[in-house]
Design an enzyme around this catalytic site. Structure first.
Site, short mmCIF file in Angstrom:
data_model
loop_
_atom_site.label_atom_id
_atom_site.label_comp_id
_atom_site.label_asym_id
_atom_site.label_seq_id
_atom_site.Cartn_x
_atom_site.Cartn_y
_atom_site.Cartn_z
N GLY A 136 -4.28 -5.58 6.67
CA GLY A 136 -5.17 -4.54 7.16
C GLY A 136 -6.05 -4.96 8.32
O GLY A 136 -6.46 -4.12 9.13
N ARG A 158 -14.22 -7.66 0.47
CA ARG A 158 -13.36 -7.39 1.63
C ARG A 158 -12.81 -5.96 1.55
O ARG A 158 -12.37 -5.51 0.50
CB ARG A 158 -12.20 -8.39 1.64
CG ARG A 158 -11.21 -8.20 2.80
CD ARG A 158 -10.01 -7.40 2.39
NE ARG A 158 -8.95 -7.40 3.41
CZ ARG A 158 -7.88 -6.62 3.37
NH1 ARG A 158 -7.72 -5.76 2.38
NH2 ARG A 158 -6.97 -6.68 4.30
N VAL A 159 -12.86 -5.26 2.65
CA VAL A 159 -12.29 -3.92 2.73
C VAL A 159 -11.20 -3.95 3.80
O VAL A 159 -11.41 -4.48 4.89
CB VAL A 159 -13.37 -2.88 3.09
CG1 VAL A 159 -12.74 -1.53 3.37
CG2 VAL A 159 -14.38 -2.76 1.95
N GLY A 160 -10.05 -3.39 3.47
CA GLY A 160 -8.94 -3.38 4.43
C GLY A 160 -8.92 -2.11 5.26
O GLY A 160 -9.93 -1.42 5.43
N ASP A 161 -7.76 -1.81 5.77
CA ASP A 161 -7.60 -0.65 6.66
C ASP A 161 -7.45 0.66 5.89
O ASP A 161 -7.75 1.73 6.43
CB ASP A 161 -6.35 -0.84 7.52
CG ASP A 161 -5.10 -1.02 6.67
OD1 ASP A 161 -5.11 -1.84 5.73
OD2 ASP A 161 -4.10 -0.31 6.91
N THR A 170 0.85 -1.19 0.00
CA THR A 170 0.00 0.00 0.00
C THR A 170 0.88 1.24 0.00
O THR A 170 1.90 1.28 0.68
CB THR A 170 -0.87 0.01 1.27
OG1 THR A 170 -1.83 -1.02 1.15
CG2 THR A 170 -1.56 1.33 1.49
C1 SD4 Z 1 -4.93 -3.99 3.09
N1 SD4 Z 1 -3.19 -2.75 4.18
O1 SD4 Z 1 -5.80 -3.91 2.24
C2 SD4 Z 1 -3.69 -3.18 2.90
C3 SD4 Z 1 -2.73 -4.00 2.14
C4 SD4 Z 1 -1.37 -3.46 2.18
O2 SD4 Z 1 0.57 -3.18 1.47
O3 SD4 Z 1 -0.93 -2.74 2.98
N2 SD4 Z 1 -0.62 -3.77 1.32
O4 SD4 Z 1 -4.99 -4.73 4.05
#
Ligand code: SD4
Length: 344
Positions: free
Chosen positions: A253, A227-230, A199
């Site tokens: 995340g 799915r949704v991450g952070d 990210t």
């Molecule tokens: C996530 N934090 O969607 C993100 C993925 C990520 O580097 O950081 N990739 O969980």
């Protein structure tokens, strides 16, 4: 009885800036707040491609531009990067072969906007900024986010690249259609490194001492659809407060979501920790909560305080971050980690 604090506050309000020297003469009164120790603008970004993002941001910051414009420019650079399989148009898809993008942007004054699970729009960070500036909301998701983007004039275009489709087809040969967190690497051999968690988190402080941040990603590759991450969740993947500093995260995340992690880093700085200490303590919190899981996943934090001091910490080795300030420093630095496992 008037408290010292309220006396000081009302005196400042009544007297205005012109009367400030009177404080210097009065040895019993507390001095006025120290001017912000900003020796120039600064921008920091996660991972090695953060160098390119910083350069794009620097074009704004170096000319005296606002931190908010700088972080958006940096994030847009990463979203357009044709070599990056974890951010923007070249990201890897979910387990159904659909590319969904997450992004957030936050200004140090508390304004923020985000989009989650956005399909077929190349610059989610700019859509996030429109959510912030043109709606009463903070987060738009899925079809609604896309509808809003199109209404705002963003082009709708298929983004999945042939390379990403080929990687997905390769993954399907061995995955048995099971989503595995931390599994973007086709060899599945490492708990998480820059190749499987990339990210872009970007934080900037401008010449006037104002902070802003942005975070943009295609999320975990091969994730469950929906799915949704952070990264689009304010407080998890990104948090900014002009009074204190800013923090962003990369890695799995779910751990940032469980710990409101970027907010945690900023609050630790508010309590007096340096950016380094705050990032380390937040990582230790992740480990304490899930000691076993922490051995096999990557979590990384990057922070900057309101004076421009930068810090970072990761669970495992391999997290690098880029710093660019006033043209004096344009460096890629290794973050310290809890575990010394080499992640290459
Ligand atoms: C996530 N934090 O969607 C993100 C993925 C990520 O580097 O950081 N990739 O969980």
């Amino acid at each position: 009885m008037t408290s010292r604090r309220s006396f000081l506050h009302s005196s400042l309000l009544a007297a205005g800036a012109a009367a400030l020297p009177a404080f210097a003469a009065d040895k019993t009164a507390a001095p006025p707040p120290a001017p912000k120790a900003i020796d120039g603008a600064r921008v920091v970004s996660t991972w090695d491609f953060g160098v390119g993002a910083n350069q794009a941001a620097w074009k704004r910051l170096g000319e005296g531009g606002a931190a908010l414009d700088a972080v958006e420019a940096g994030a847009r650079w990463a979203e357009a990067d044709l070599c990056n399989s974890t951010v923007g148009r070249c990201g890897n898809p979910d387990r159904d072969g659909v590319l969904t993008l997450d992004a957030s942007i936050m200004d140090g004054d508390g304004r923020c906007g985000a989009v989650a699970a956005l399909e077929d729009i190349a610059h989610p960070v700019s859509v996030a900024r429109r959510v912030m500036e043109r709606t009463p909301h903070v987060l738009l998701a899925g079809a609604g986010a896309q509808q809003f983007a199109v209404e705002q004039g963003f082009a709708k275009e298929p983004l999945l690249t042939d390379k990403a489709r080929a990687a997905w087809n390769e993954w399907r040969k061995t995955s048995q259609y099971q989503p595995v967190i931390n599994a973007e690497r086709l060899d599945h051999a490492r708990p998480g490194d820059k190749h499987n968690h990339d990210t872009l988190g970007i934080l900037a402080i401008d010449r006037s001492g104002k902070l802003a941040g942005a975070c943009t990603t295609s999320g975990m590759a091969w994730k469950l659809h929906g799915r949704v991450g952070d990264s689009p969740i304010v407080g998890a993947g990104l948090y900014v407060d002009n009074d204190v500093g800013a923090a962003t995260a990369s890695g799995v995340g779910e751990e940032m979501l469980r710990n409101a992690a970027s907010f945690l880093v900023v609050e630790l700085m508010r309590q007096g920790r340096s950016p380094d200490e705050a990032c380390r303590e937040a990582i230790e919190r992740v480990v304490r909560k899930r000691p076993q899981a922490s051995k096999t996943l990557q979590v990384c934090f990057l922070a900057i305080d309101k004076h421009g001091e930068v810090g970072a910490h990761a669970l495992h080795r391999g997290f690098v971050y880029a710093v660019c300030d006033a043209g004096k420093r344009d460096a890629l630095l290794d973050a310290p980690s809890v575990y010394a496992t080499e992640q290459t």
